[in-house]
Design an enzyme around this catalytic site. Structure first.
Site, PDB file in Angstrom:
ATOM      1  N   ASP A  55       0.817  -1.208   0.000  1.00  0.00           N
ATOM      2  CA  ASP A  55       0.000   0.000   0.000  1.00  0.00           C
ATOM      3  C   ASP A  55       0.856   1.265   0.000  1.00  0.00           C
ATOM      4  O   ASP A  55       1.827   1.386   0.754  1.00  0.00           O
ATOM      5  CB  ASP A  55      -0.901  -0.015   1.236  1.00  0.00           C
ATOM      6  CG  ASP A  55      -1.810   1.190   1.322  1.00  0.00           C
ATOM      7  OD1 ASP A  55      -2.717   1.299   0.489  1.00  0.00           O
ATOM      8  OD2 ASP A  55      -1.596   2.021   2.225  1.00  0.00           O
ATOM      9  N   GLU A  92       1.472  -0.045  -4.833  1.00  0.00           N
ATOM     10  CA  GLU A  92       0.540   1.035  -5.102  1.00  0.00           C
ATOM     11  C   GLU A  92       1.330   2.328  -4.941  1.00  0.00           C
ATOM     12  O   GLU A  92       1.927   2.568  -3.889  1.00  0.00           O
ATOM     13  CB  GLU A  92      -0.635   1.045  -4.128  1.00  0.00           C
ATOM     14  CG  GLU A  92      -1.640   2.145  -4.483  1.00  0.00           C
ATOM     15  CD  GLU A  92      -2.399   2.699  -3.285  1.00  0.00           C
ATOM     16  OE1 GLU A  92      -3.397   3.402  -3.507  1.00  0.00           O
ATOM     17  OE2 GLU A  92      -1.981   2.463  -2.140  1.00  0.00           O
ATOM     18  N   HIS A  96      -8.341   6.454 -14.432  1.00  0.00           N
ATOM     19  CA  HIS A  96      -8.852   7.812 -14.612  1.00  0.00           C
ATOM     20  C   HIS A  96      -9.210   8.076 -16.078  1.00  0.00           C
ATOM     21  O   HIS A  96     -10.233   8.705 -16.377  1.00  0.00           O
ATOM     22  CB  HIS A  96      -7.811   8.841 -14.159  1.00  0.00           C
ATOM     23  CG  HIS A  96      -7.423   8.730 -12.719  1.00  0.00           C
ATOM     24  ND1 HIS A  96      -8.109   7.958 -11.803  1.00  0.00           N
ATOM     25  CD2 HIS A  96      -6.389   9.294 -12.032  1.00  0.00           C
ATOM     26  CE1 HIS A  96      -7.537   8.060 -10.624  1.00  0.00           C
ATOM     27  NE2 HIS A  96      -6.494   8.869 -10.726  1.00  0.00           N
ATOM     28  N   GLN A 113     -11.229   3.883  -5.380  1.00  0.00           N
ATOM     29  CA  GLN A 113     -11.981   4.689  -6.335  1.00  0.00           C
ATOM     30  C   GLN A 113     -13.484   4.638  -6.084  1.00  0.00           C
ATOM     31  O   GLN A 113     -14.224   5.501  -6.564  1.00  0.00           O
ATOM     32  CB  GLN A 113     -11.669   4.239  -7.764  1.00  0.00           C
ATOM     33  CG  GLN A 113     -10.194   4.354  -8.137  1.00  0.00           C
ATOM     34  CD  GLN A 113      -9.638   5.762  -7.975  1.00  0.00           C
ATOM     35  OE1 GLN A 113     -10.364   6.749  -8.058  1.00  0.00           O
ATOM     36  NE2 GLN A 113      -8.335   5.856  -7.725  1.00  0.00           N
TER      37      GLN A 113
END
Length: 574
Positions: A244, A281, A310, A378
């Site tokens: 993470d 990430e 995105h 998201q």
């Protein structure tokens, strides 16, 4: 006899309390303390530091049956449980990930109940199950990123034995297991590690104090992290780790913690004779993470690619607020499909600076980047946890799926997206400390108030209903609308297995055409062409071919294909 060890370099005395009986511990070099005591499996124990009467849980506790504020339990995995001696692992290239939160994947929210759904995932076409963090955290439910005892498995999910059964069941079905791990901070409740040693620094990141990766006594902190990673891979037979927010790891040493972890993981992979995968990430768009060590990189196997998310989401949905501001055009989508990152030494208006660096497509395969239409961030970091299915047509959802599953990147689904789940995925917590609980709820409201949301619209993360609303409703799979989208995902994944063009990982082998005004885009993958109509009107696209799969039937002429609104078609030359 059971060996108890703990690192506590700045205290004068350490004792271990085993089932209420206190035993002295001997000082070793490097700040370590040790004692051998008779202790049965399940015995409760903890450490006493100097004259502090509080019995503290073991920083490397294997099990916390009574919660993170209570004593640890002696626990040894039963090796006879494993039946996966023939498991040879799975490489990242060619894989299909499925991200799930154990607590909301099923009504029961346990590893054992998740096992009952594994055959469904195999039928869908998934090859890797990615678990959101399962380390021990305060309370009964949480996303898992507030973990404080990294070596223990959250007890309500089924504890370490439940995780062992889950991994073994996955391997029996040919599924690899990836685990999300967090090494950039510790949770705010139940974090007793600073009482033992300088695990943290004065520096802070978004979520709390930073880990001490390069200051005095940092060698043991680094060993704590690497030891934890290797424990998941070795003891629990985990196949991959998703690390993470690595951009929040502050490490100024010559050998970055990620490079060191990659070296140790490679060593372990040689011993267990199966591939072990490390996935970062990162919001840095820095290919150094996935550049081989021989070429000066850290040597991680892969990283999440938010830019592609995105680019796809904005092009299909039209959303352009916040960090979506630079995305939304088909030019942006085409560039990201063929170059990996959109922001690669380009100006980011959201950051108000130049961001990222280009990928060397001759060195780094596209399979090193994970692509997705949504993930826990998201969705869950939207004010009301609304999935794309709450705002888009079924055709738009199908287009997003096709763009990811027909891309050269490694695809990842988020649980329920494959049928357009109606349930939200909200941010939820269950902090037992009322001060932390109130601060979390107030902070959530303040964050979204800045973006124009009414505070009444933002669910309280501490409300148990917020957690319960986030559980998948599997009954939706019996409804015709959801059946159709689910069938589309299954067919796309089947084609990805059947057609080598779709798993070709080299970006030099993909090209894209588009019409910004007409809102169509064509992705060329060898003899295949993915044709998408993102507009609300029927469009005619100057390509032809035999339709392998479509959302709405296209009409082919001698030199063009006509697609209905919000639809796609996957065409083959022959």
């Amino acid at each position: 006899m059971t060996l108890f060890e703990v690192w506590a370099p700045r205290v004068e005395r350490v004792r271990v309390d085993v089932d209420g009986v206190v035993h002295p511990m001997g000082r070793l070099g490097g700040g370590w303390w040790r004692a051998e005591v008779v202790a049965a499996d399940g015995a409760r124990y903890g450490f006493l530091l100097d004259d502090d009467p509080k019995v503290l849980p073991d920083p490397r506790s294997a099990r916390q049956p009574d919660g993170v504020h209570e004593r640890s339990a002696v626990h040894r995995l039963d090796r006879s449980v494993w039946t996966d001696s023939g498991w040879t692992g799975r490489e990242l290239a060619g894989a299909v990930f499925y991200e799930m939160h154990v607590g909301t994947f099923t009504p029961e929210g346990t590893f054992d109940s998740a096992i009952e759904r594994l055959d469904y995932l195999v039928d869908l076409g998934v090859t890797v199950v990615e678990l959101m963090p399962v380390n021990a955290f305060d309370g009964s439910h949480n996303w898992g990123y507030d973990g404080v005892l990294w070596y223990a498995v959250h007890e309500p999910y089924g504890g370490p034995d439940g995780l062992q059964r889950f991994v073994d069941a996955c391997h029996a079905r040919g599924l690899a297991v990836a685990l999300d791990v967090v090494y950039n901070h510790l949770g705010p409740s139940g974090n007793y590690l600073p009482r033992f040693a300088p695990y943290l620094t004065e520096g802070r990141n978004t979520w709390g104090q930073s880990l001490n990766l390069d200051g005095p006594d940092s060698d043991e902190v680094r060993r704590h992290i690497i030891g934890n990673a290797l424990r998941w891979l070795r003891d629990f037979h985990i196949d991959a780790l998703r690390i993470d927010a690595v951009h929040a790891l502050v490490d100024r040493t010559a050998n970055h913690i990620l490079a060191e972890l990659a070296t140790e993981t490679t060593r372990l992979a040689a011993h267990v004779r199966r591939p072990l995968t490390l996935i970062a990430e990162s919001d840095l768009n820095d290919p150094k993470l996935i550049t081989p060590r021989a070429a000066g990189g850290y040597g991680l196997t892969g990283q999440w690619n938010d830019d592609l998310h995105h680019a796809i989401h904005t092009a299909v949905s039209g959303e352009r607020q916040g960090y979506y501001a630079d995305f939304g055009s088909l030019r942006c989508l085409a560039h990201t499909l063929t170059h990996g990152f959109f922001h690669a030494a380009t100006f980011s208006s959201f950051r108000a600076r130049t961001h990222g660096r280009p990928i060397d497509t001759a060195v780094i395969p596209a399979s090193s980047l994970l692509a997705y239409t949504c993930n826990h961030d998201q969705i869950g970091n939207r004010a009301i946890g609304d999935r794309p299915s709450a705002n888009l047509t079924d055709g738009q959802l199908a287009i997003k799926a096709a763009l990811v599953l027909c891309s050269p990147y490694t695809p990842m689904l988020f649980m329920g997206e494959e049928w357009g789940a109606n349930t939200p995925f909200l941010f939820f917590t269950s902090h037992t400390d009322p001060v932390i609980a109130a601060a979390t709820a107030d902070g959530r409201k303040a964050e979204f108030a800045e973006h124009g949301w009414s505070t009444d619209e933002v669910p309280n993360p501490q409300d148990p209903e917020t957690f319960l609303r986030s559980k998948l409703n599997w009954a939706e799979l019996e409804e015709s609308r959801h059946i159709r989208l689910h069938s589309c995902y299954r067919k796309l994944l089947a084609l990805r297995r059947e057609r080598p063009e779709l798993t070709d990982p080299w970006l030099t082998h993909i090209s894209v055409d588009y019409d910004e005004n007409a809102r169509w885009i064509v992705v060329h993958r060898g003899e295949l062409k993915l044709v998408c109509n993102l507009s609300e009107d029927q469009v005619t696209v100057p390509v032809t071919g035999f339709s392998l799969l479509s959302w709405e039937p296209p009409t082919s002429g001698p030199s063009a294909t006509t697609l209905p609104a919000h639809s796609f078609a996957l065409l083959a030359d022959h």
